[in-house]
Write an enzyme that holds these catalytic residues in place. Structure first.
Site, PDB file in Angstrom:
ATOM      1  CE1 TYR A 126     -17.049  10.717 -15.766  1.00  0.00           C
ATOM      2  CE2 TYR A 126     -16.594  10.760 -13.415  1.00  0.00           C
ATOM      3  CZ  TYR A 126     -16.917  10.059 -14.562  1.00  0.00           C
ATOM      4  OH  TYR A 126     -17.110   8.705 -14.497  1.00  0.00           O
ATOM      5  CG  ASP A 139     -10.390  15.817 -14.590  1.00  0.00           C
ATOM      6  OD1 ASP A 139      -9.696  15.267 -15.475  1.00  0.00           O
ATOM      7  OD2 ASP A 139     -11.369  15.268 -14.054  1.00  0.00           O
ATOM      8  CE  LYS A 142     -13.004   7.633 -17.974  1.00  0.00           C
ATOM      9  NZ  LYS A 142     -13.370   8.874 -17.320  1.00  0.00           N
ATOM     10  NE  ARG A 152      -2.817   0.463   3.381  1.00  0.00           N
ATOM     11  CZ  ARG A 152      -2.029   0.549   4.467  1.00  0.00           C
ATOM     12  NH1 ARG A 152      -1.217   1.573   4.643  1.00  0.00           N
ATOM     13  NH2 ARG A 152      -2.088  -0.401   5.377  1.00  0.00           N
TER      14      ARG A 152
HETATM   15  C1  LIG Z   1     -13.846   9.246 -16.016  1.00  0.00           C
HETATM   16  C2  LIG Z   1     -13.514  10.574 -15.476  1.00  0.00           C
HETATM   17  C3  LIG Z   1     -13.244  10.763 -14.116  1.00  0.00           C
HETATM   18  C4  LIG Z   1     -13.363   9.639 -13.111  1.00  0.00           C
HETATM   19  O1  LIG Z   1     -12.417   8.633 -13.310  1.00  0.00           O
HETATM   20  P1  LIG Z   1     -12.637   7.068 -12.976  1.00  0.00           P
HETATM   21  O2  LIG Z   1     -11.365   6.466 -13.393  1.00  0.00           O
HETATM   22  O3  LIG Z   1     -13.830   6.623 -13.756  1.00  0.00           O
HETATM   23  O4  LIG Z   1     -12.886   6.992 -11.515  1.00  0.00           O
HETATM   24  C5  LIG Z   1     -12.888  12.028 -13.693  1.00  0.00           C
HETATM   25  N1  LIG Z   1     -12.805  13.063 -14.562  1.00  0.00           N
HETATM   26  C6  LIG Z   1     -13.070  12.924 -15.881  1.00  0.00           C
HETATM   27  C7  LIG Z   1     -12.962  14.110 -16.783  1.00  0.00           C
HETATM   28  C8  LIG Z   1     -13.431  11.678 -16.389  1.00  0.00           C
HETATM   29  O5  LIG Z   1     -13.707  11.553 -17.684  1.00  0.00           O
END
Ligand SMILES: *Cc1c(COP(=O)(O)O)cnc(C)c1O
Length: 385
Positions: free
Chosen positions: A101, A173, A198, A49
């Site tokens: 998001y 983000d 992504k 961890r």
């Molecule tokens: C998918 C997404 C998240 C969340 O991420 P996860 O890996 O699904 O927890 C946060 N911000 C954006 C812009 C996203 O597309």
């Protein structure tokens, strides 16, 4: 290595052959613990961890591609969001992009308001409107750009100036743009966040989140939170994310090329109402996108002419190369219906005010042959004529 160009850093940044065997790719250290030769005498690894060599290899790569000094990897993007929230204390205020998001919005409102954090959601097109929300309690400014799914563009450098005046952290983000297109740290961000699920992973085969920072004391705080609350990713997923990053620049170039061509195609289609794509000169954020990004990304949103759920549903159900699915950023093309899928947790009135109407379709344009993508869209849209 970190002074090299992006494509070289994507492959080599923070990497070195495994010291014990010379393995060029970091082994998947599928272990929870590490032998100590005497109490407290170890090789820097005690418990997975806290430290894992495969995760560390990924964390160094993340720092390198974002131009930061420290990377931290988590079990999901939302776990990385959660770690940022834990920097705050009851009474603190966050100013956030309104077109956010859906899962991030849900965490802010349904989890963290209960713990005494206060969120202001606002369009960030007007710098003055954001500045007007700053109070002595403002501790964080939260930016998503391009936003999901309306692809609004936020001026990161302008938000950084407001954050610095307020003594607040700026979190960006960077999931949609990726560090190949946009480097928030160089524009003044304190923390860069990714859903590596992504584009960084890029193959729709893992769920993983990341933070990158460039300041040691902030890194310390986040490492403490990462270890104390434990939302780390495993070694197998770390390995997959690292492998994905190595082709990021090549994939992004093709995502962008295909998206530019499909955006033009959709704009001229008689069954389409409006097309949202930052590469269009009439997109409200076009000039800022041009200034702060290397390209306009692989995402397109558009409305069917009637803007109705029935017609949008017909189109996404009929497409064969585009798969109807949540998520984005993989090599395969996906379609989504934000109002009923990713953004279903946002109240209808608020959702529509930010442009997420019932007829809106979001495309994550993949890297297939663009002729097949175009034919697929055309066949589905022609059902509406
Ligand atoms: C998918 C997404 C998240 C969340 O991420 P996860 O890996 O699904 O927890 C946060 N911000 C954006 C812009 C996203 O597309």
């Amino acid at each position: 290595m970190d002074s090299e160009h992006f494509g070289t850093r994507a492959i080599h940044g923070g990497q070195h052959p495994d010291p014990s065997t010379g393995a060029v790719m970091p082994p998947i250290y599928q272990t929870s613990t590490y032998a100590q030769s005497a109490p407290g005498v170890h090789q820097g690894y005690e418990y997975s961890r806290t430290q894992n060599p495969t995760r560390h290899a990924l964390e160094r790569a993340l720092a390198s591609i974002e131009g930061g000094t420290h990377g931290l990897a988590f079990g999901s993007g939302l776990a990385a969001v959660d770690a940022c929230m834990k920097l705050l204390a009851p009474g603190d205020e966050v100013i956030s992009t309104n077109d956010l998001y859906g899962g991030t919005y849900r965490q802010f409102v349904k989890v963290y308001e209960k713990y005494g954090l206060k969120f202001h959601f606002t369009p960030m097109g007007s710098v003055e409107a954001v500045r007007a929300l700053v109070t002595p309690k403002t501790k964080m400014i939260w930016v998503e750009t391009p936003t999901n799914p309306m692809l609004n563009i936020v001026d990161i450098a302008a938000m950084s100036r407001i954050a610095k005046e307020a003594g607040a952290w700026l979190v960006v983000d960077n999931t949609f743009a990726t560090p190949y297109l946009q480097q928030p740290i160089s524009l003044g961000a304190d923390i860069v966040l990714h859903s590596a699920t992504k584009y960084l992973g890029g193959h729709s085969d893992l769920v993983l989140g990341a933070l990158v920072v460039h300041e040691a004391s902030l890194a310390e705080k986040l490492y403490f939170i990462q270890n104390a609350t434990g939302a780390v990713c495993g070694p197998m997923d770390s390995f997959l994310a690292l492998r994905g990053i190595k082709t990021l620049h090549v994939r992004m170039d093709r995502h962008m090329e295909n998206a530019a061509e499909l955006a033009d195609f959709l704009k001229g289609h008689p069954a389409v109402g409006s097309v949202v794509y930052p590469g269009f000169e009439d997109h409200p954020g076009h000039a800022i996108a041009r200034a702060q990004m290397r390209g306009f990304g692989g995402m397109i949103s558009f409305r069917v002419k009637s803007d109705s759920f029935a017609d949008a549903s017909k189109v996404v159900s009929a497409m064969k190369v585009f798969t109807l699915a949540e998520s984005l950023g993989g090599v395969e093309s996906l379609s989504g219906h934000p109002a009923s899928m990713t953004h279903a947790s946002i109240p209808k009135e608020q959702r529509e005010a930010s442009g997420v109407t019932d007829g809106l379709i979001r495309l994550s344009v993949g890297i297939e042959d663009v002729r097949d993508l175009k034919a697929d869209l055309d066949a589905a849209l022609s059902l509406l004529l």
